[in-house]
Design a protein around this motif. Structure first.
Motif, PDB file in Angstrom:
ATOM      1  N   PHE A 232       0.845  -1.206   0.000  1.00  0.00           N
ATOM      2  CA  PHE A 232       0.000   0.000   0.000  1.00  0.00           C
ATOM      3  C   PHE A 232       0.877   1.251   0.000  1.00  0.00           C
ATOM      4  N   PRO A 233       1.527   1.532  -1.108  1.00  0.00           N
ATOM      5  CA  PRO A 233       2.483   2.633  -1.144  1.00  0.00           C
ATOM      6  C   PRO A 233       1.867   4.023  -0.945  1.00  0.00           C
ATOM      7  N   ASN A 234       0.560   4.141  -1.115  1.00  0.00           N
ATOM      8  CA  ASN A 234      -0.087   5.449  -0.944  1.00  0.00           C
ATOM      9  C   ASN A 234      -0.565   5.700   0.473  1.00  0.00           C
ATOM     10  N   LEU A 235      -0.432   4.709   1.361  1.00  0.00           N
ATOM     11  CA  LEU A 235      -0.827   4.874   2.758  1.00  0.00           C
ATOM     12  C   LEU A 235       0.413   4.963   3.637  1.00  0.00           C
ATOM     13  N   THR A 236       0.425   5.941   4.532  1.00  0.00           N
ATOM     14  CA  THR A 236       1.553   6.099   5.455  1.00  0.00           C
ATOM     15  C   THR A 236       1.050   6.016   6.894  1.00  0.00           C
ATOM     16  N   PHE A 237       1.923   5.577   7.787  1.00  0.00           N
ATOM     17  CA  PHE A 237       1.609   5.535   9.211  1.00  0.00           C
ATOM     18  C   PHE A 237       1.862   6.921   9.799  1.00  0.00           C
ATOM     19  N   ASP A 238       0.805   7.621  10.199  1.00  0.00           N
ATOM     20  CA  ASP A 238       0.966   8.898  10.897  1.00  0.00           C
ATOM     21  C   ASP A 238       1.151   8.677  12.391  1.00  0.00           C
ATOM     22  N   CYS A 239       0.609   7.576  12.887  1.00  0.00           N
ATOM     23  CA  CYS A 239       0.665   7.315  14.324  1.00  0.00           C
ATOM     24  C   CYS A 239       0.499   5.813  14.560  1.00  0.00           C
ATOM     25  N   ARG A 240       1.257   5.302  15.502  1.00  0.00           N
ATOM     26  CA  ARG A 240       1.091   3.945  16.021  1.00  0.00           C
ATOM     27  C   ARG A 240       1.365   4.066  17.514  1.00  0.00           C
ATOM     28  N   GLU A 241       0.330   3.917  18.316  1.00  0.00           N
ATOM     29  CA  GLU A 241       0.468   4.201  19.737  1.00  0.00           C
ATOM     30  C   GLU A 241      -0.301   3.178  20.567  1.00  0.00           C
ATOM     31  N   ARG A 242       0.321   2.716  21.637  1.00  0.00           N
ATOM     32  CA  ARG A 242      -0.362   1.827  22.592  1.00  0.00           C
ATOM     33  C   ARG A 242      -1.217   2.723  23.479  1.00  0.00           C
ATOM     34  N   ILE A 243      -2.499   2.351  23.643  1.00  0.00           N
ATOM     35  CA  ILE A 243      -3.374   3.318  24.303  1.00  0.00           C
ATOM     36  C   ILE A 243      -4.031   2.881  25.602  1.00  0.00           C
ATOM     37  N   ASN A 244      -4.089   1.619  25.929  1.00  0.00           N
ATOM     38  CA  ASN A 244      -4.675   1.268  27.233  1.00  0.00           C
ATOM     39  C   ASN A 244      -4.174  -0.071  27.734  1.00  0.00           C
ATOM     40  N   LEU A 245      -4.319  -0.223  29.038  1.00  0.00           N
ATOM     41  CA  LEU A 245      -3.874  -1.456  29.695  1.00  0.00           C
ATOM     42  C   LEU A 245      -5.059  -2.329  30.073  1.00  0.00           C
ATOM     43  N   PHE A 246      -5.939  -1.790  30.889  1.00  0.00           N
ATOM     44  CA  PHE A 246      -7.020  -2.585  31.482  1.00  0.00           C
ATOM     45  C   PHE A 246      -8.392  -2.282  30.885  1.00  0.00           C
ATOM     46  N   THR A 247      -8.600  -1.062  30.460  1.00  0.00           N
ATOM     47  CA  THR A 247      -9.938  -0.641  30.041  1.00  0.00           C
ATOM     48  C   THR A 247     -10.445  -1.391  28.817  1.00  0.00           C
ATOM     49  N   GLY A 248      -9.563  -1.897  27.991  1.00  0.00           N
ATOM     50  CA  GLY A 248      -9.995  -2.634  26.811  1.00  0.00           C
ATOM     51  C   GLY A 248     -10.664  -3.962  27.113  1.00  0.00           C
ATOM     52  N   TRP A 249     -10.507  -4.453  28.331  1.00  0.00           N
ATOM     53  CA  TRP A 249     -11.064  -5.755  28.689  1.00  0.00           C
ATOM     54  C   TRP A 249     -12.348  -5.649  29.505  1.00  0.00           C
ATOM     55  N   VAL A 250     -12.781  -4.437  29.802  1.00  0.00           N
ATOM     56  CA  VAL A 250     -13.949  -4.243  30.651  1.00  0.00           C
ATOM     57  C   VAL A 250     -15.135  -3.783  29.807  1.00  0.00           C
ATOM     58  N   ASP A 251     -16.328  -4.195  30.184  1.00  0.00           N
ATOM     59  CA  ASP A 251     -17.531  -3.740  29.484  1.00  0.00           C
ATOM     60  C   ASP A 251     -17.652  -2.227  29.603  1.00  0.00           C
ATOM     61  N   ASN A 252     -18.157  -1.610  28.547  1.00  0.00           N
ATOM     62  CA  ASN A 252     -18.262  -0.152  28.514  1.00  0.00           C
ATOM     63  C   ASN A 252     -19.216   0.422  29.544  1.00  0.00           C
ATOM     64  N   ASP A 253     -20.124  -0.388  30.066  1.00  0.00           N
ATOM     65  CA  ASP A 253     -21.061   0.110  31.072  1.00  0.00           C
ATOM     66  C   ASP A 253     -20.627  -0.255  32.492  1.00  0.00           C
ATOM     67  N   SER A 254     -19.403  -0.734  32.642  1.00  0.00           N
ATOM     68  CA  SER A 254     -18.900  -1.128  33.955  1.00  0.00           C
ATOM     69  C   SER A 254     -18.668   0.107  34.833  1.00  0.00           C
ATOM     70  N   PRO A 255     -19.054   0.032  36.115  1.00  0.00           N
ATOM     71  CA  PRO A 255     -18.793   1.146  37.024  1.00  0.00           C
ATOM     72  C   PRO A 255     -17.297   1.341  37.293  1.00  0.00           C
ATOM     73  N   LEU A 256     -16.495   0.355  36.946  1.00  0.00           N
ATOM     74  CA  LEU A 256     -15.047   0.447  37.151  1.00  0.00           C
ATOM     75  C   LEU A 256     -14.333   1.220  36.047  1.00  0.00           C
ATOM     76  N   LEU A 257     -15.005   1.484  34.952  1.00  0.00           N
ATOM     77  CA  LEU A 257     -14.350   2.020  33.754  1.00  0.00           C
ATOM     78  C   LEU A 257     -13.609   3.330  34.009  1.00  0.00           C
ATOM     79  N   ASP A 258     -14.239   4.278  34.682  1.00  0.00           N
ATOM     80  CA  ASP A 258     -13.585   5.573  34.925  1.00  0.00           C
ATOM     81  C   ASP A 258     -12.311   5.420  35.740  1.00  0.00           C
ATOM     82  N   ASN A 259     -12.365   4.614  36.800  1.00  0.00           N
ATOM     83  CA  ASN A 259     -11.177   4.419  37.635  1.00  0.00           C
ATOM     84  C   ASN A 259     -10.089   3.654  36.889  1.00  0.00           C
TER      85      ASN A 259
END
Length: 182
Positions: free
Chosen positions: A127-154
Motif C-alpha cells: 500500500f504505497p499510498n498509505l503512510t503511518f501517521d501514528c502507532r500508539e499503545r493506548i490502554n492497559l485494562f480498560t480494553g477488557w472491561v464492558d463499557n457500562d462497567s462502574p469500574l471504567l472511569d477508575n
C-alpha cells in the motif's frame, strides 16, 4: 454507536469522519468511488474482517488524498495475549500470515499487520499510498472491561498513570492512523 470510552481517544480527530464499530459498516464505508472518503474511524472491528488485506486495498482506493483512517484495535502484548487466549481461543492465531488471506477471523490481525515490523514493511510495499501517521499503545485494562462497567472511569485513570511504565508489556489496544499521500 461506539462507546464514550473510545471517544476519549478520538478527541483530536475530525468529527466528520464516519465511525465504524461493526465489520459490515466498515466494508460499506469503503465501498465508494475512488478518492471520495474524507476519513474513517474504525473501532475494534478491523480484526473481525475475514479479508483484512482486501479491505486495506479498498481503503487505499477510497480515501481522498491527505485523508486518514483511524484504527482503535486490539494489540497483543505479552499480558494481553494471555487474556486474549482465554477470551478468544478459537479466533487467535499469532502465526498467521496476514498477507495470505485465510478467510478466517483472527483476533491477532491488527497486531500482525500494524505492530510486527516485518508486516509493516510488507504493508508499505503493498500500500504505497498509505503512510503511518501514528502507532500508539493506548490502554492497559480498560480494553477488557464492558463499557457500562462502574469500574471504567477508575481503570481509565489507572491506565493513564501506568501506561508509561507497563505499556510495552501490558497494553491491550493501539491507535493507528493511516494517511493517504497527497
Amino acid at each position: 454507536m461506539p462507546s464514550d470510552f473510545y471517544r476519549l481517544y478520538l478527541s483530536d480527530t475530525d468529527r466528520k469522519h464516519p465511525i465504524c464499530d461493526d465489520p459490515e459498516d466498515l466494508l460499506e464505508a469503503v465501498d465508494c468511488k475512488a478518492n471520495s472518503l474524507n476519513g474513517l474511524v474504525i473501532l475494534d472491528c478491523f480484526w473481525q474482517l475475514e479479508e483484512p488485506i482486501k479491505f486495506l486495498a479498498q481503503l487505499e482506493k477510497a480515501l481522498a488524498p491527505d485523508a486518514s483512517a483511524i484504527f482503535i484495535e486490539p494489540l497483543l502484548s505479552p499480558m494481553s495475549y494471555a487474556i486474549a487466549k482465554l477470551k478468544h481461543p478459537n479466533n487467535l492465531n499469532i502465526k498467521a500470515k496476514p498477507y495470505k488471506n485465510s478467510g478466517k477471523i483472527n483476533f491477532a490481525t491488527s497486531s500482525l499487520i500494524f505492530d510486527r515490523i516485518e508486516n509493516r514493511i510488507q504493508f508499505m510495499k503493498e500500500f504505497p499510498n498509505l503512510t503511518f501517521d501514528c502507532r500508539e499503545r493506548i490502554n492497559l485494562f480498560t480494553g477488557w472491561v464492558d463499557n457500562d462497567s462502574p469500574l471504567l472511569d477508575n481503570l481509565f485513570k489507572l491506565d493513564q498513570l501506568l501506561m508509561p511504565f507497563l505499556g510495552n508489556f501490558a497494553a491491550s489496544h493501539m491507535k493507528v492512523i493511516l494517511r493517504k499521500k497527497a
